[in-house]
Design a protein around this motif. Structure first.
Motif, mmCIF file in Angstrom:
data_model
loop_
_atom_site.group_PDB
_atom_site.id
_atom_site.type_symbol
_atom_site.label_atom_id
_atom_site.label_comp_id
_atom_site.label_asym_id
_atom_site.label_seq_id
_atom_site.Cartn_x
_atom_site.Cartn_y
_atom_site.Cartn_z
ATOM 1 N N ALA A 181 0.834 -1.214 0.000
ATOM 2 C CA ALA A 181 0.000 0.000 0.000
ATOM 3 C C ALA A 181 0.863 1.255 0.000
ATOM 4 C CB ALA A 181 -0.946 -0.008 1.197
ATOM 5 N N VAL A 215 -5.602 0.837 0.181
ATOM 6 C CA VAL A 215 -5.313 2.132 -0.430
ATOM 7 C C VAL A 215 -6.650 2.761 -0.774
ATOM 8 C CG1 VAL A 215 -4.327 3.312 -2.433
ATOM 9 C CG2 VAL A 215 -3.052 1.472 -1.331
ATOM 10 N N ARG A 223 -4.373 -3.816 5.315
ATOM 11 C CA ARG A 223 -3.782 -2.700 4.576
ATOM 12 C C ARG A 223 -4.616 -2.447 3.330
ATOM 13 N NH1 ARG A 223 0.609 -0.777 6.576
ATOM 14 N NH2 ARG A 223 2.048 -2.056 7.747
ATOM 15 N N PRO A 237 -2.472 5.355 1.683
ATOM 16 C CA PRO A 237 -2.477 4.047 2.331
ATOM 17 C C PRO A 237 -3.125 4.149 3.707
ATOM 18 C CG PRO A 237 -0.301 5.024 2.506
ATOM 19 C CD PRO A 237 -1.148 5.970 1.697
#
Length: 103
Positions: free
Chosen positions: A26, A63, A61, A54
């Motif tokens: 990310a 984006v 994780r 991110p």
């Protein structure tokens, strides 16, 4: 005053439920996209674009991509969408209220 912003969320989980690797994917993706900024925006050499950020959502994780990037730079938006598709990542959309900038 607030405005509604459409966002695309690329999750660090594949369509078959596997965690996406490498673990810093990310940050790498957001780093590549850091040059795409609103007109007049100032960012240092180690800052992310406000359009591609991110984040960690529910321990995963991700984006977050502001869909306004599509108008600013269509090829950059296509790049992040293709990244998600090529890597079989889960994608979702959301609408978020953002404070408007004073004039």
């Amino acid at each position: 005053m607030t405005q509604l912003v459409q966002q695309l969320i690329i999750h660090g989980v594949t369509q078959d439920g596997q965690k996406f690797r490498p673990s810093d994917w990310a940050e790498r993706l957001a780093g590549v996209m850091s040059q795409f900024r609103p007109a007049g925006s100032v960012g240092g050499p180690l800052t992310y674009s406000p359009y591609v950020v991110p984040v960690v959502l529910d321990g995963v994780r991700c984006v977050v991509v502001d869909k306004r990037l599509r108008e600013l730079e269509p090829l950059a938006f296509k790049f992040v969408c293709s990244f998600a598709e090529d890597n079989h990542l889960k994608v979702s959309e959301q609408e978020t209220a953002m404070p408007s900038r004073p004039r």
